[in-house]
Design an enzyme around this catalytic site. Structure first.
Site, mmCIF file in Angstrom:
data_model
loop_
_atom_site.group_PDB
_atom_site.id
_atom_site.type_symbol
_atom_site.label_atom_id
_atom_site.label_comp_id
_atom_site.label_asym_id
_atom_site.label_seq_id
_atom_site.Cartn_x
_atom_site.Cartn_y
_atom_site.Cartn_z
ATOM 1 N N LYS A 209 41.965 60.537 119.433
ATOM 2 C CA LYS A 209 43.083 61.044 120.237
ATOM 3 C C LYS A 209 42.641 61.211 121.688
ATOM 4 O O LYS A 209 41.657 61.877 121.968
ATOM 5 C CB LYS A 209 43.576 62.391 119.713
ATOM 6 C CG LYS A 209 44.762 62.953 120.522
ATOM 7 C CD LYS A 209 45.278 64.256 119.944
ATOM 8 C CE LYS A 209 44.460 65.458 120.346
ATOM 9 N NZ LYS A 209 44.621 65.796 121.802
ATOM 10 N N ASP B 25 48.078 60.973 123.349
ATOM 11 C CA ASP B 25 48.753 62.266 123.234
ATOM 12 C C ASP B 25 49.126 62.786 124.629
ATOM 13 O O ASP B 25 48.435 63.619 125.199
ATOM 14 C CB ASP B 25 47.809 63.248 122.521
ATOM 15 C CG ASP B 25 48.373 64.661 122.429
ATOM 16 O OD1 ASP B 25 49.609 64.806 122.489
ATOM 17 O OD2 ASP B 25 47.573 65.607 122.313
ATOM 18 N N LEU B 26 50.243 62.257 125.172
ATOM 19 C CA LEU B 26 50.703 62.678 126.497
ATOM 20 C C LEU B 26 52.013 63.461 126.438
ATOM 21 O O LEU B 26 52.477 63.971 127.450
ATOM 22 C CB LEU B 26 50.860 61.462 127.421
ATOM 23 C CG LEU B 26 49.580 60.653 127.684
ATOM 24 C CD1 LEU B 26 49.872 59.509 128.643
ATOM 25 C CD2 LEU B 26 48.468 61.545 128.230
ATOM 26 N N LYS B 27 52.641 63.506 125.272
ATOM 27 C CA LYS B 27 53.845 64.315 125.062
ATOM 28 C C LYS B 27 54.910 64.044 126.130
ATOM 29 O O LYS B 27 55.359 64.947 126.832
ATOM 30 C CB LYS B 27 53.506 65.815 125.026
ATOM 31 C CG LYS B 27 52.495 66.203 123.960
ATOM 32 C CD LYS B 27 52.191 67.702 124.012
ATOM 33 C CE LYS B 27 51.195 68.118 122.953
ATOM 34 N NZ LYS B 27 49.821 67.602 123.244
ATOM 35 N N PHE B 28 55.348 62.795 126.223
ATOM 36 C CA PHE B 28 56.326 62.428 127.242
ATOM 37 C C PHE B 28 57.568 63.317 127.141
ATOM 38 O O PHE B 28 58.120 63.538 126.059
ATOM 39 C CB PHE B 28 56.731 60.960 127.091
ATOM 40 C CG PHE B 28 55.627 59.990 127.401
ATOM 41 C CD1 PHE B 28 54.745 60.220 128.443
ATOM 42 C CD2 PHE B 28 55.475 58.841 126.645
ATOM 43 C CE1 PHE B 28 53.732 59.311 128.741
ATOM 44 C CE2 PHE B 28 54.465 57.919 126.925
ATOM 45 C CZ PHE B 28 53.590 58.158 127.976
ATOM 46 N N HIS B 29 58.031 63.799 128.296
ATOM 47 C CA HIS B 29 59.174 64.716 128.360
ATOM 48 C C HIS B 29 59.819 64.561 129.724
ATOM 49 O O HIS B 29 59.311 65.060 130.724
ATOM 50 C CB HIS B 29 58.683 66.155 128.136
ATOM 51 C CG HIS B 29 59.783 67.186 128.205
ATOM 52 N ND1 HIS B 29 60.249 67.689 129.392
ATOM 53 C CD2 HIS B 29 60.480 67.805 127.223
ATOM 54 C CE1 HIS B 29 61.193 68.594 129.139
ATOM 55 N NE2 HIS B 29 61.355 68.668 127.837
ATOM 56 N N ASP B 30 60.937 63.821 129.764
ATOM 57 C CA ASP B 30 61.603 63.561 131.038
ATOM 58 C C ASP B 30 62.986 63.011 130.719
ATOM 59 O O ASP B 30 63.402 62.992 129.565
ATOM 60 C CB ASP B 30 60.772 62.570 131.870
ATOM 61 C CG ASP B 30 60.891 62.827 133.372
ATOM 62 O OD1 ASP B 30 62.036 62.913 133.856
ATOM 63 O OD2 ASP B 30 59.850 62.937 134.044
ATOM 64 N N ASP C 60 38.381 65.555 123.512
ATOM 65 C CA ASP C 60 38.761 66.477 124.590
ATOM 66 C C ASP C 60 37.594 66.716 125.542
ATOM 67 O O ASP C 60 37.024 67.818 125.609
ATOM 68 C CB ASP C 60 39.276 67.789 123.997
ATOM 69 C CG ASP C 60 40.575 67.588 123.230
ATOM 70 O OD1 ASP C 60 41.357 66.709 123.630
ATOM 71 O OD2 ASP C 60 40.802 68.299 122.235
ATOM 72 N N ARG D 21 40.454 73.198 111.508
ATOM 73 C CA ARG D 21 39.097 73.678 111.778
ATOM 74 C C ARG D 21 38.315 73.769 110.463
ATOM 75 O O ARG D 21 38.886 74.051 109.408
ATOM 76 C CB ARG D 21 39.120 75.078 112.406
ATOM 77 C CG ARG D 21 39.758 75.170 113.775
ATOM 78 C CD ARG D 21 38.832 74.655 114.868
ATOM 79 N NE ARG D 21 39.365 74.948 116.179
ATOM 80 C CZ ARG D 21 40.194 74.161 116.845
ATOM 81 N NH1 ARG D 21 40.590 73.035 116.301
ATOM 82 N NH2 ARG D 21 40.639 74.503 118.036
#
Length: 225
Positions: free
Chosen positions: A34, A61-66, A12, A177
């Site tokens: 990731k 990790d793009l979390k496709f949502h369409d 990140d 963690r």
């Protein structure tokens, strides 16, 4: 086959130079990486190619949502990059999830396609406001969508695995963690506790990336498992 490489390090960063400086300090045989929206939006496939060149397998990790057609095409593009794993967001519904799996089939890909359930940042109150039901009820709905589409597994909190549990599916769990720092997650958990709850892959970010000796921290976590 048992997969002993259970740690996925969340890269990140917002700068590719910082990301590449970090990965030279960890052993690609011990973990996967990731790549999320921050790096991919700025650098695109370049960052994945750089990681592959250095021997790392990549979870995109793009979390496709369409709509289903768009997600199908997005998955085709992602799979062409030879990523180890990619994800969709199950809020897109069953037809969208099926489209993602059709992309995998049409690409004849061995990559894992998994579904994001309720984000680890969401509380019961959040889920009621968004979905009109408690977190546990929405998880059951997402589980059914994932099973109907025959996804390879789920992204979820380790605390949610008991609700989602089903045979032959993998569970990828963020919010891991070693120091108990919550940050953006509603709950966090240690790597050892997550495995006991049924996690197959542990997404760990700051505990490793902010360590003064990240490879030693990675080795310590693996030894503790």
């Amino acid at each position: 086959m048992i997969d002993d490489k259970k740690i996925i390090v969340a890269l990140d960063y917002n700068n590719i130079d910082d990301a590449l400086k970090f990965i030279v300090n960890i052993d690609s045989s011990l973990c996967r990486i990731k790549i999320g929206k921050e790096l991919f939006t700025k650098y695109g496939p370049k960052i994945i190619i750089e990681l592959h060149d250095k021997g790392f397998e990549v979870f995109l990790d793009l979390k496709f949502h369409d709509i289903p057609t768009t997600v199908y095409k997005a998955c085709i593009s992602a799979l062409s990059l030879n990523v180890w794993m990619l994800n969709i967001h199950l809020s897109g519904g069953c037809d969208m999830a099926i489209a993602a799996m059709n992309a995998k089939k049409d690409c004849q890909s061995d990559s894992k396609v998994i579904g994001v359930t309720a984000l680890t940042s969401l509380t019961d109150d959040d889920c009621i406001r968004i979905y009109g039901c408690k977190r546990s009820d929405q998880l059951k709905r997402f589980r059914d969508i994932g099973l109907d589409a025959n996804l390879d597994g789920f992204v979820c909190s380790p605390y949610d695995i008991n609700i989602l549990r089903t045979d032959n599916k993998i569970f990828v769990t963020p919010g891991i963690r070693t120091d108990g720092n919550i940050n953006d997650h509603h709950k966090v958990i240690t790597p050892q506790e997550a495995l006991k709850l049924g996690s197959n892959y542990l997404v760990i970010g700051r505990s490793i990336t902010e360590s003064s000796n990240p490879n030693k921290e990675l080795e310590t976590i693996i030894d503790s498992l």
